[in-house]
Design a protein around this motif. Structure first.
Motif, PDB file in Angstrom:
ATOM      1  N   TRP A 769      -1.751  -7.787  -0.273  1.00  0.00           N
ATOM      2  CA  TRP A 769      -1.285  -9.176  -0.187  1.00  0.00           C
ATOM      3  C   TRP A 769      -0.632  -9.591  -1.500  1.00  0.00           C
ATOM      4  N   LYS A 770      -1.234  -9.145  -2.625  1.00  0.00           N
ATOM      5  CA  LYS A 770      -0.659  -9.444  -3.950  1.00  0.00           C
ATOM      6  C   LYS A 770       0.744  -8.844  -4.057  1.00  0.00           C
ATOM      7  N   ASP A 771       0.879  -7.583  -3.648  1.00  0.00           N
ATOM      8  CA  ASP A 771       2.195  -6.925  -3.705  1.00  0.00           C
ATOM      9  C   ASP A 771       3.182  -7.604  -2.753  1.00  0.00           C
ATOM     10  N   HIS A 772       2.669  -8.035  -1.597  1.00  0.00           N
ATOM     11  CA  HIS A 772       3.520  -8.710  -0.608  1.00  0.00           C
ATOM     12  C   HIS A 772       4.057 -10.026  -1.176  1.00  0.00           C
ATOM     13  N   LEU A 773       3.205 -10.783  -1.882  1.00  0.00           N
ATOM     14  CA  LEU A 773       3.648 -12.044  -2.501  1.00  0.00           C
ATOM     15  C   LEU A 773       4.756 -11.787  -3.515  1.00  0.00           C
ATOM     16  N   SER A 774       4.598 -10.723  -4.276  1.00  0.00           N
ATOM     17  CA  SER A 774       5.618 -10.383  -5.267  1.00  0.00           C
ATOM     18  C   SER A 774       6.950 -10.069  -4.590  1.00  0.00           C
ATOM     19  N   ARG A 775       6.894  -9.323  -3.480  1.00  0.00           N
ATOM     20  CA  ARG A 775       8.126  -8.995  -2.753  1.00  0.00           C
ATOM     21  C   ARG A 775       8.748 -10.238  -2.133  1.00  0.00           C
ATOM     22  N   LEU A 779      12.438 -11.709  -2.719  1.00  0.00           N
ATOM     23  CA  LEU A 779      13.318 -11.971  -1.571  1.00  0.00           C
ATOM     24  C   LEU A 779      13.854 -13.402  -1.626  1.00  0.00           C
ATOM     25  N   ARG A 780      12.968 -14.344  -1.963  1.00  0.00           N
ATOM     26  CA  ARG A 780      13.358 -15.754  -1.968  1.00  0.00           C
ATOM     27  C   ARG A 780      14.425 -16.042  -3.027  1.00  0.00           C
ATOM     28  N   GLN A 781      14.390 -15.304  -4.112  1.00  0.00           N
ATOM     29  CA  GLN A 781      15.350 -15.546  -5.188  1.00  0.00           C
ATOM     30  C   GLN A 781      16.759 -15.077  -4.842  1.00  0.00           C
ATOM     31  N   MET A 804       8.525  -7.574   6.657  1.00  0.00           N
ATOM     32  CA  MET A 804       7.739  -7.134   5.497  1.00  0.00           C
ATOM     33  C   MET A 804       6.241  -7.268   5.768  1.00  0.00           C
ATOM     34  N   PHE A 805       5.857  -8.331   6.477  1.00  0.00           N
ATOM     35  CA  PHE A 805       4.449  -8.552   6.803  1.00  0.00           C
ATOM     36  C   PHE A 805       3.934  -7.451   7.741  1.00  0.00           C
ATOM     37  N   GLU A 806       4.766  -7.091   8.714  1.00  0.00           N
ATOM     38  CA  GLU A 806       4.393  -6.007   9.641  1.00  0.00           C
ATOM     39  C   GLU A 806       4.192  -4.692   8.878  1.00  0.00           C
ATOM     40  N   ARG A 807       5.105  -4.418   7.945  1.00  0.00           N
ATOM     41  CA  ARG A 807       4.993  -3.191   7.157  1.00  0.00           C
ATOM     42  C   ARG A 807       3.737  -3.222   6.285  1.00  0.00           C
ATOM     43  N   MET A 808       3.425  -4.426   5.745  1.00  0.00           N
ATOM     44  CA  MET A 808       2.220  -4.550   4.913  1.00  0.00           C
ATOM     45  C   MET A 808       0.968  -4.243   5.731  1.00  0.00           C
ATOM     46  N   LEU A 809       0.883  -4.786   6.945  1.00  0.00           N
ATOM     47  CA  LEU A 809      -0.290  -4.540   7.793  1.00  0.00           C
ATOM     48  C   LEU A 809      -0.429  -3.052   8.112  1.00  0.00           C
ATOM     49  N   GLU A 810       0.709  -2.413   8.342  1.00  0.00           N
ATOM     50  CA  GLU A 810       0.700  -0.972   8.628  1.00  0.00           C
ATOM     51  C   GLU A 810       0.191  -0.188   7.417  1.00  0.00           C
ATOM     52  N   THR A 811       0.638  -0.604   6.223  1.00  0.00           N
ATOM     53  CA  THR A 811       0.214   0.068   4.991  1.00  0.00           C
ATOM     54  C   THR A 811      -1.281  -0.139   4.746  1.00  0.00           C
ATOM     55  N   ILE A 812      -1.780  -1.364   5.035  1.00  0.00           N
ATOM     56  CA  ILE A 812      -3.208  -1.638   4.866  1.00  0.00           C
ATOM     57  C   ILE A 812      -4.030  -0.728   5.778  1.00  0.00           C
ATOM     58  N   ARG A 813      -3.593  -0.595   7.046  1.00  0.00           N
ATOM     59  CA  ARG A 813      -4.325   0.251   7.992  1.00  0.00           C
ATOM     60  C   ARG A 813      -4.412   1.692   7.484  1.00  0.00           C
ATOM     61  N   GLU A 814      -3.272   2.188   6.989  1.00  0.00           N
ATOM     62  CA  GLU A 814      -3.241   3.564   6.497  1.00  0.00           C
ATOM     63  C   GLU A 814      -4.091   3.722   5.240  1.00  0.00           C
ATOM     64  N   ASP A 815      -4.014   2.732   4.359  1.00  0.00           N
ATOM     65  CA  ASP A 815      -4.734   2.769   3.092  1.00  0.00           C
ATOM     66  C   ASP A 815      -6.245   2.791   3.326  1.00  0.00           C
TER      67      ASP A 815
END
Length: 914
Positions: A769-775, A779-781, A804-815
């Motif tokens: 989630w921390k990495d997702h916030l950074s991304r 993106l917003r900038q 990006m959120f979908e990819r994050m959830l996928e990464t969490i599952r794998e992690d």
């Protein structure tokens, strides 16, 4: 015209609404004889009776008349103050979840006790939100006397409290605190690893004091919790030294956006200088390799060209301290984000502190919209009524004053330049001092202007006090005595200062100043106090005879509300008063936002040096400029909300997931589902839909399964089987993965395994989630660039953020699956302690008014890093003959195995790095 006639006959909609509440006021008054006859114990017992009636099915609205009458009587006995009828109307407006606009001096603090007491009867908690720690403590103690008398508990939330103190305060019936502390506690709670560690309870009802300041002004900047990153102070200083060599022709400043861009010649010039300084890769500034240098260059340019010392910040004790643009206060410990504060530190040559990385974030809009019911009060809200309704669904109700207002608001005086204007102000003040000594409060917009005016007054021989961020400590004393005969007080903004200006002086502060050794309540103290009280009474009569307090504004603010707050200091509770603003073409508002050419040319041609124009038309033109600025600022805040709404939906999912994990006795169903989805994803990648078995990547799938599950399976052989289906492959892999997990569970107790699963899930969630916030920040900038392709940036942002959120959830599952499948045990796992954080208030669009504070940290800068994932680390294999030399491990340790040194990293990321 017809509307005006109808309004004159029937009154405005606000007048009709207020009139509709007067029937309830009469009903409240009808209980007064009965309640005033009660003794103290019987009166206090009303709270118990009200709660019983609520349990029996009555509603808060049913109890309102009797409860309000009870609070009025309690306040009369405890504080010696009786609520006026208009204050009862204000209390009803707050209880209904609306905004009560009440003039300065009408007793908003006392009004809040009505709705607060009534809603606290439900035992679900009421939050009273104020703008600063001083007011939170003062009001909790002052009004807490009434609540304690009635058998209710109160708490106060201020910085530097321990968690158990915060928890106790939040579980009180009524909790006072600042907007920042409430918001940061919400974010901190959702970073904790156990439900028992959380301090807040579910939201119920909040009353926001100075609601326009909190929900409008400060809503431009989200709250951010962050941790420090690597130290880059050398790069800041190097780039700053280069930027200081540029001339004004090398860049262009946009004062509206508070941004600065290099000209074509400036770009070439800076490239050569950066090249000479060894900071440039290649010869083009905008090559990919120079991204970091460009970022530092942009912030250094803004620091040197846009941000001004003594206006935006001051340097105190070898630190850059931000000045709040709305209140003029120093914001100790607060920091601009995204490297801007470091750039200003480099500019001023003070110690550069590390940058920080976002860990959690929320806007005030989304925080306060979580309350089922929200009320607010302020002296100035009507100008922002459309925004309050659109964003918060809150109506603004103007409450009539208890006594008609006698203050006279003169038209603005307009001068050609700032020198003429300040000269005229100094003469006007001297004349007032010579003819009766009418007290004068002078409002300025910056420290620089207040000190410039002070020089003019010294030349005129006018005795005066200056109140700005430099003299923060003496603020309350200076404000309290600003109503004395002959007093001249120069103040940098007056929003939310929390101390009334009493005509004739303030008894409490005079005693503290003149007799600091006397103890309150002693005969000596009382004797001196009675003498001073008589002096104040006589002085007040003299001030009233001279026309009351004269409020003199040296410049119009961007917002009409800030001007109205300044004006509102005069003429309280029916006292006479006077207000007038002095303006010039040099004022920031007119220079940046005013009607540019025609207005300026006409004034320059028609005004002689020292001559003034007083005209309702000019006053109207200024208000038009202010409306333009207000509309622009509203668009900025609206944009902040639109972008944060996207993140807010994702934030809710993550926080709800965390909450469910913490509350669950076991999370094996979650980890089992993650394992299954991870296997499906791996098989789906290796065996795409619609492809033939000979096209499947069996070896790649085998490598990925080994990497994630730590088991080597004959997948290429399975793929070669005739008639094999991807589903069958997935089932076989899942069986082996489940068996791997069961073998792990067998090594320790089931209870320990449950703790490990929970710990791994929560920490993986937080890390990603921390990495997702950074991304999302990155993106917003840049998302606004999509507008060049005729695309709507916010829609593009929504689509990208969702992917990006979908990819994050996928990464969490794998992690999570990988860690649980390969974990080795040393000792029972412990949940990590939360580190010291930086708590930040960031403006993502303009960079202005970004503020942060150190949470619970008084001095020095924080060096604690964000805790890495705390999982049980493996030992090196006991039977190995690896030896102590890491060079000899090559070929004996799997690339994906944990490094034998015990660091917890994979071998390929530690001693096996290529």
């Amino acid at each position: 015209m017809l509307g005006g006639i109808a309004k004159a006959i029937f009154g405005s909609s606000n007048d009709r609404y207020v009139k509709s509440l007067r029937g309830t006021v009469a009903k409240i008054a009808s209980f007064e004889p009965q309640i005033s006859a009660m003794d103290d114990a019987t009166l206090a017992n009303q709270t118990v009776l009200f709660r019983q009636r609520l349990d029996q099915g009555e509603t808060l609205d049913d109890l309102l008349p009797e409860a309000f009458a009870t609070v009025r009587e309690a306040a009369k006995r405890v504080l010696g103050q009786r609520h006026y009828d208009v204050q009862m109307i204000g209390g009803m407006v707050l209880h209904r979840g609306e905004i009560a606009e009440m003039r300065t001096g009408e007793g908003k603090t006392l009004v809040a006790t009505l709705a607060t007491y009534l809603n606290a009867l439900t035992s679900k908690g009421v939050h009273v939100v104020t703008v600063n720690d001083y007011l939170a403590r003062r009001d909790a103690e002052w009004m807490g006397q009434v609540y304690r008398f009635m058998g209710l508990t109160t708490g106060v939330i201020v910085p530097n409290l321990q968690d158990h103190e915060r928890r106790e305060a939040y579980h009180a019936d009524i909790t006072y605190g600042t907007n920042n502390e409430f918001g940061f506690d919400y974010l901190r709670d959702n970073m904790k690893y156990d439900r028992s560690m959380m301090v807040q309870r579910p939201f119920n009802f909040a009353i926001v004091d100075e609601v326009d300041s909190i929900l409008i002004d400060e809503a431009r900047t989200p709250l951010i919790i962050s941790g420090p990153t690597d130290d880059k102070s050398e790069l800041y200083m190097s780039v700053d030294a280069v930027v200081k060599q540029l001339s004004d022709e090398d860049y262009e400043i946009d004062e509206k956006q508070r941004s600065v861009v290099l000209t074509e010649d400036g770009t070439e010039k800076i490239e050569r200088m950066l090249e000479a300084a060894g900071l440039l890769e290649g010869d083009n500034l905008y090559d990919y390799e120079n991204t970091q240098v460009v970022h530092h260059l942009n912030q250094a340019l803004r620091a040197n060209a846009v941000f001004k010392r003594d206006i935006d910040y001051i340097v105190k004790d070898d630190k850059v301290v931000i000045i709040d643009e709305f209140t003029g206060r120093m914001m100790d410990g607060r920091r601009w984000s995204d490297g801007l504060h470091q750039a200003v530190e480099a500019k001023e040559g003070v110690k550069i502190e590390p940058e920080n990385q976002t860990l959690a974030s929320i806007t005030f809009q989304n925080y306060f919209r979580m309350y089922p019911k929200l009320g607010g009060m302020t002296g100035t809200a009507a100008t922002e009524a459309p925004e309050f309704f659109e964003i918060y669904k809150m109506n603004v109700v103007s409450i009539p004053t208890n006594v008609p207002v006698q203050r006279r608001d003169d038209d603005d005086e307009f001068y050609k330049n700032i020198t003429d204007k300040f000269g005229a102000i100094a003469q006007a003040i001297r004349q007032k001092q010579e003819t009766g000594g009418q007290p004068i409060l002078v409002g300025t917009v910056s420290i620089e202007k207040s000190e410039l005016l002070s020089e003019f007054l010294k030349k005129e021989g006018v005795k005066h006090n200056v109140l700005n961020a430099r003299h923060h400590e003496s603020e309350a004393h200076l404000v309290a005595q600003a109503g004395r005969i002959g007093a001249v007080t120069i103040a940098t903004n007056m929003a939310g200062r929390g101390t009334d200006i009493q005509l004739g002086g303030n008894l409490e502060f005079r005693m503290a100043d003149e007799f600091p050794d006397l103890v309150e309540g002693t005969p000596d103290y009382d004797a001196k106090a009675s003498v001073i009280a008589e002096e104040i009474k006589a002085e007040k009569a003299q001030v009233l005879a001279n026309g009351g307090l004269f409020v003199l504004g040296t410049e119009r603010h961007e917002s009409r509300r800030i001007d109205n707050q300044l004006r509102g200091r005069s003429g309280r509770q029916g006292d006479p008063g006077l207000s007038r603003f002095y303006l010039s073409l040099d004022d920031d508002l007119l220079r940046i936002f005013g009607p540019q050419t025609l207005f300026a040319k006409m004034m320059n041609k028609n005004l002689e040096d020292g001559e003034a124009i007083i005209s309702p038309w000019i006053t109207k033109a200024i208000e038009t400029a202010q409306k333009k600025v207000e509309a622009r600022n509203y668009d900025i805040r609206k944009q902040v909300v639109e972008y944060d709404d996207v993140m807010n939906d994702q934030r809710k999912i993550i926080y709800e997931q965390r909450s469910d994990i913490m509350d669950a006795a076991t999370v094996d169903d979650v980890t089992d589902e993650m394992r299954g989805e991870t296997v499906s994803t791996l098989v789906g990648d290796a065996c795409p839909i619609g492809s033939y078995p000979e096209q499947w990547d069996g070896e790649g799938l085998q490598a990925r399964v080994l990497e994630i599950f730590g088991v080597e399976l004959p997948i290429p052989a399975w793929v070669a089987e005739e008639g094999i289906e991807p589903e069958v492959l997935a089932e076989r892999i899942k069986e082996q993965a489940d068996a791997q997990i069961q073998s792990k569970i067998g090594e320790i107790t089931e209870e320990s395994w449950r703790g490990i699963e929970k710990s791994v899930l929560l920490q993986s969630l937080d890390e990603h989630w921390k990495d997702h916030l950074s991304r999302l920040d990155s993106l917003r900038q840049v998302i606004h660039l999509r507008a060049y392709a005729q695309k709507t940036p916010i829609n593009e942002y929504k689509q990208e953020a969702f992917a990006m959120f979908e990819r994050m959830l996928e990464t969490i599952r794998e992690d999570v699956t990988r860690i649980l499948a390969q974990v080795q045990f040393q000792a029972p796992p412990e949940l990590p302690e939360l580190p010291e954080f930086l708590t930040t208030h960031l403006d993502p669009f303009t960079g202005s008014d970004d503020t942060s504070d150190r949470d619970g940290y008084d001095s020095g800068y924080i060096t604690t890093r964000v805790a890495p994932m705390q999982i049980p680390q493996p030992d090196a294999p006991e039977d190995s003959n690896l030896g102590d030399d890491p060079a000899s491990w090559e070929g004996q340790v799997s690339r994906n195995a944990p490094c034998p040194c015990g660091s917890g990293k994979k071998y390929k990321h530690c001693h096996g790095a290529l």
